[in-house]
Design a protein around this motif. Sequence first.
Motif, PDB file in Angstrom:
ATOM      1  N   LYS A  16       0.837  -1.210   0.000  1.00 18.15           N
ATOM      2  CA  LYS A  16       0.000   0.000   0.000  1.00 18.15           C
ATOM      3  C   LYS A  16       0.870   1.258   0.000  1.00 18.15           C
ATOM      4  N   ASP A  20       0.918   3.911  -3.105  1.00 14.70           N
ATOM      5  CA  ASP A  20       0.327   5.228  -2.856  1.00 14.70           C
ATOM      6  C   ASP A  20       1.369   6.344  -2.728  1.00 14.70           C
ATOM      7  N   SER A 131     -10.596  -0.277   5.576  1.00 19.69           N
ATOM      8  CA  SER A 131     -11.899   0.039   4.981  1.00 19.69           C
ATOM      9  C   SER A 131     -12.997  -0.664   5.753  1.00 19.69           C
ATOM     10  N   GLY A 237     -14.569  -2.649  -4.114  1.00 21.27           N
ATOM     11  CA  GLY A 237     -13.322  -1.910  -3.940  1.00 21.27           C
ATOM     12  C   GLY A 237     -12.953  -1.132  -5.182  1.00 21.27           C
ATOM     13  N   GLY A 238     -13.126  -1.748  -6.364  1.00 21.32           N
ATOM     14  CA  GLY A 238     -12.849  -1.018  -7.600  1.00 21.32           C
ATOM     15  C   GLY A 238     -13.752   0.176  -7.773  1.00 21.32           C
ATOM     16  N   SER A 240     -15.053   1.895  -5.364  1.00 20.20           N
ATOM     17  CA  SER A 240     -14.606   2.896  -4.386  1.00 20.20           C
ATOM     18  C   SER A 240     -13.381   3.640  -4.891  1.00 20.20           C
ATOM     19  N   VAL A 241     -12.471   2.936  -5.583  1.00 15.58           N
ATOM     20  CA  VAL A 241     -11.289   3.604  -6.150  1.00 15.58           C
ATOM     21  C   VAL A 241     -11.702   4.590  -7.227  1.00 15.58           C
ATOM     22  N   LEU A 246     -11.366   5.401  -1.957  1.00 20.05           N
ATOM     23  CA  LEU A 246     -10.375   4.394  -1.560  1.00 20.05           C
ATOM     24  C   LEU A 246      -9.188   4.497  -2.506  1.00 20.05           C
ATOM     25  N   SER A 247      -7.998   4.475  -1.946  1.00 13.84           N
ATOM     26  CA  SER A 247      -6.802   4.577  -2.790  1.00 13.84           C
ATOM     27  C   SER A 247      -6.512   3.239  -3.450  1.00 13.84           C
ATOM     28  N   LEU A 248      -5.757   3.299  -4.548  1.00  9.14           N
ATOM     29  CA  LEU A 248      -5.401   2.065  -5.258  1.00  9.14           C
ATOM     30  C   LEU A 248      -4.530   1.172  -4.382  1.00  9.14           C
ATOM     31  N   SER A 250      -4.629   0.959  -1.156  1.00  8.53           N
ATOM     32  CA  SER A 250      -5.492   0.338  -0.142  1.00  8.53           C
ATOM     33  C   SER A 250      -6.250  -0.841  -0.724  1.00  8.53           C
ATOM     34  N   LEU A 251      -6.701  -0.715  -2.012  1.00 16.93           N
ATOM     35  CA  LEU A 251      -7.419  -1.819  -2.654  1.00 16.93           C
ATOM     36  C   LEU A 251      -6.498  -3.037  -2.813  1.00 16.93           C
TER      37      LEU A 251
END
Length: 554
Positions: A16, A20, A131, A237-238, A240-241, A246-248, A250-251
Motif C-alpha cells: 500500500k 500510494d 476500509s 473496492g474497484g 470505491s477507487v 479508496l486509494s489504489l 489500499s485496494l
Amino acid sequence: MTAASLLALLTPLVLKWLIDQVLPRRETGLLFAAAGLIFLSYQGRTALTSVGSYLTLDAVQKMALRLRMDLVRHLDRLSADYYENTQPGAVMYPLKEPIEEVAYFGSDLLPSILRMCLTTGFTIVTMFILSPMLTLAVLPLIPLFLVARQHFRTKLSADSDTVQQNLVAWNAFLEEHISAVLPVQLLGREKHQERKAFHLLAQTTRSHLALFKTGVWLPVWTSVAVVLAMSAVIGYGGWSVVAGTLSLGSLVAFYSFVTQLFDPLSGAAELYARAQRTFASIRQLQTVFALRPSISESPACVDFAKDHWELEFEAIEFGYGQESALIIPSLRIAAGEKIAITGENGAGKSTLARLIPRVYDVRQGAIYAGGQDIRKIGLKSLREAICYLPRDPVLFDGTISSNLLFVRPGASDREVQTAIHLADLDNLASSLPRGIHQRIGPDGCQLSGGQRQRLAIARALLQRPQILILDEATSCLDPSSEALILRNISDYLFTSTLIVVSHRASTVTAFGRVLVLSGGSIVEDAANALISRDATHSERFRSVPQTRIGSEYV
C-alpha cells in the motif's frame, strides 16, 4: 507464533505504501527500503515459525513419552480377564498409531491451527482499519464457511471412528494370523485366512475412501465463500477507487488481506478433517484409560504374613460365565505342606490354582492366607510370596542369566548357580558357547519345552516363595527328571507350601496328599495310599479319561 503472525501483516501494508507514496514520487531510496521490509517480513516469519515449531515438537515428544508410559503402567494394572478376552494386536494398537496421531496433532496440526487463529484475528482488525465498509461486506461470508464446515462435522467424525475401528480389527487379525501361520498351513486353511484378510482390508479401504470423499466435499463447499469475498473486494473496492473514496494501494493491500484471510480458512477444512482423526485416536486412548482392573487392591491393604501362611478356602464359588466352574465348601492347606491336584480336563484344577495368587477373584466365599483374606493383601506382596508357574512359562528375549535375574536382580552368582543346579540345568548351561550368558531368543524359542520349564522353575526357586504352585509346569519333562526336580524343590523350599497340578500318575503318587477334582468339586482328598490303580477303587475315577504315560495310567 504471535510475532510471525504480526509480520504477516507487513507485506500488504508495504505494498500500500509503495503504490500510494513511493512509486508516484519516484523515490529510489524508499523503493529499496520497501524491498528490505518485504524481505524482513518473509524471512522473519520463516525464522519465528521454525523456532515455534521446534519448541512445540520438543514439548510434544515429551508428552508422547509420558503418555506411552502412563498407558504401559495402566495396562500393567489390568487383570487377566482383559488379556484373555482381548487379542494382543488390539491391546498393543493404542500404544502405536493413536499416540502417533496425537503427537502429530501437537507437533504439526495444533501449531497450524494457532497460526490460523492469530493470522485471522490480526488480519480482520487491519482490514477494518483500512476500509470498514469493505470489511463489513466480506465478514458475512465467514459464517457461510463455518456453516459449510459444520454440515460435514458429524459425517467426518463418524467416518474417522469407522476408520479407527477397522484399523483395530485388521491389526488384531494380522497379529493373530502371523503368530499362527504354521498351524494355518498345516490345517490347510490359507484360503480361508486370505478371504478374511481381504474382507477386513476391503472394509478398511472403503472407510478410508468414505473419509476422503467427505474431506473432499468440505473444501469444495467452503471455497464458495472465498470466491464471493474476492469478487466483492474487486467489485466494491474497484468502484470505491473510481469514486475516490479508496486509494489504489489500499485496494491492493485489502485484496492481499482477503487472500491472506481465506487462505488459512481454506486450509482449515483440511485441518479439521485431519483433526477428526486425531480426536478419534484420543477417544481410542480414553477408552483404554477408562478400563478398570477386575482385580483391585484394598485401600488399607496389608503385607503377606511371613511367619504363617496356611491356606483356607471357605464356601468358594467361581465361574467364568453365569455358571459356577468351581465350588469348594471347605479346604485347608497347611503351611509347608506338599500336595498334588489331579482330575479330568475341565475339572477346575488350574482355576483353583489361579485363585490363590488372585489371577481371578472368587465370586462368593473367601480364601485366607495366614488368617487374612487374600483380597486384603497387597498384590505386590501377595505375588512375591506366591509363585504360580503355568505349563507354558513366559521367557524373555535375553540370556539365561537375565531371565533368572528378572525376578531378583540382586541375586548373587552363587544363588543363581544353585537355582540352575536344582532345576537340572547344569548340562544345558555347560553345553552353550556362552554358558548362562547365551541368548535364548524371543520367548526362549531356542530352548526345548523341557528346558524352558526347567528355566522357569529355576527362576521360581530364585524367588524363594512361601507358596509355589506348579500348574502342569513339569509336563514336558520325562518322569525321572520330573521326580528329581520335585525332590530338589521339596528339599530346597522345605518350609514352603508346594502345590502341583498334574495328570501324571508318577507325579501324583509321589505326594502324601492328593486332591481329586471332578466337575468343579473336590471328590477326593486323600493320602497317597488311597490313590490306587486297584480295580476296587476304579469307580472313584470313572469320569477321569485314562492316559498312558510310560507303563502307568492316570
